[in-house]
Design an enzyme around this catalytic site. Structure first.
Site, short mmCIF file in Angstrom:
data_model
loop_
_atom_site.label_atom_id
_atom_site.label_comp_id
_atom_site.label_asym_id
_atom_site.label_seq_id
_atom_site.Cartn_x
_atom_site.Cartn_y
_atom_site.Cartn_z
N ILE A 136 106.14 -67.96 33.99
CA ILE A 136 105.29 -68.00 35.18
C ILE A 136 103.86 -67.90 34.68
O ILE A 136 103.60 -67.38 33.60
CB ILE A 136 105.62 -66.88 36.20
CG1 ILE A 136 105.60 -65.50 35.56
CG2 ILE A 136 106.96 -67.13 36.86
CD1 ILE A 136 105.88 -64.37 36.56
N ASP A 137 102.93 -68.42 35.47
CA ASP A 137 101.54 -68.50 35.03
C ASP A 137 100.93 -67.12 34.80
O ASP A 137 101.39 -66.12 35.36
CB ASP A 137 100.70 -69.25 36.07
CG ASP A 137 101.16 -70.69 36.26
OD1 ASP A 137 101.69 -71.27 35.29
OD2 ASP A 137 100.99 -71.22 37.37
N LYS A 138 99.88 -67.10 34.01
CA LYS A 138 99.19 -65.86 33.67
C LYS A 138 98.88 -65.01 34.90
O LYS A 138 99.16 -63.81 34.93
CB LYS A 138 97.91 -66.18 32.90
CG LYS A 138 97.02 -64.97 32.64
CD LYS A 138 95.68 -65.38 32.06
CE LYS A 138 94.74 -64.20 31.98
NZ LYS A 138 93.37 -64.60 31.53
#
Length: 302
Positions: A136-138
């Site tokens: 999942i994105d930062k």
């Protein structure tokens, strides 16, 4: 390899280091400042300083140096372990944490924390991404499953491909969605006008997102998104495609409209079949304080 970007009217007066940190995947602002000092970034074929203010039409080119081999280090970083056994770990990743090391993010990642926490992680994704089955994105918070050995990894990847993994997200999006349920079935690939972003494009990879409305606020809507596929930035791209971009999204949304550090997106539900026992495991986690406080703020406004 050199990349380029032509500044738009919405980029007017932004600092060059801030702009490039926003549009280059996995690039930090300090890393961009280092490139500027080494004249690896040019504006209209001329070197500039980090505080250069962008003008519409500026042509920005940059050459990212070859990455140095990463030395993965175990780091004593707090981890919220939701579930763990000899095969898998389920963690609640905080917003702001990168999943695995890369150029500009050599430490402080989820992988660095996992290496300290346990001795064995699967090696299918190589030395830089041990155990990592999906990302999942930062700036997205929430649930991730991690494989402790290759057999578990292969099982979880197969489930992702077979679309039997349950992944639900909460998101705050711009605008009022008039219908309570919807499905976005639109292929995703590199944006032909901006290589630093993904977009709905002809010939892209199949991508399907289901959503339902959880609450309405003035100018915003709280939605639950269920992934049928798992393309890069899928929810962010799909919600932008239907003109309801995520609040706080620096890459796909409008200029900052809520006091958020990144997009309002939280991976709240994760379900999969245990790779050894076959038992169905389902986990749910509440969003972080910043997310819930934003929802309460919007409710108070309404």
């Amino acid at each position: 390899m050199s990349e380029y970007y032509q500044a738009k009217d919405t980029d007017q007066s932004k600092r060059i280091d801030k702009l490039l940190a926003d549009i280059i995947d996995d690039a930090s602002r300090s890393q961009v400042q280092g490139w500027l000092k080494e004249d690896l970034v040019l504006v209209n074929e001329q070197p500039v300083k980090s505080n250069y203010k962008i003008q519409e039409g500026d042509v920005i080119t940059w050459t990212i140096p070859e990455p140095k081999p990463l030395e993965l280090k175990a780091e004593n970083i707090d981890l919220e372990i939701v579930y763990e056994d000899r095969d898998v770990i389920v963690v609640n990743k905080p917003s702001g944490m990168v999943v695995h090391p890369s150029a500009g993010h050599e430490s402080g990642t989820l992988v660095n924390a996992l290496l300290y926490h346990c001795d064995d992680l699967s090696g299918i994704n190589g030395v830089e991404r041990p155990g990592i089955v999906h990302r999942i994105d930062k700036d997205t918070s929430g649930l991730l499953m991690v494989a402790k050995h290759d057999r578990a990894h292969e099982s979880l990847v197969t489930q992702l491909k077979d679309k039997t993994v349950e992944r639900k997200y909460m998101a705050i999006v711009h605008g009022s969605i008039s219908h309570e349920y919807g499905t976005i079935d639109a292929p995703i690939g590199r944006d032909t006008k901006d290589r630093q972003r993904m977009a709905v494009v002809e010939g892209g990879r199949d991508a399907v997102t289901h959503f339902k409305v959880l609450d309405h606020f003035p100018e915003f809507t709280l939605v639950e998104c269920t992934l049928e596929t798992g393309r890069t930035h899928q929810i962010r791209v799909h919600m932008r495609y239907i003109n309801h971009p995520l609040a706080g999204d620096p890459k796909y949304g409008p200029r900052k409209t809520l006091d958020l550090d990144g997009q309002a997106l939280h991976a709240k539900t994760l379900g999969f079949d245990h790779p050894t026992t076959g038992e169905r495991l389902t986990f749910e986690i509440e969003p972080p304080a910043e997310f819930t406080e934003t929802i309460q703020h919007l409710r108070n406004r309404s």
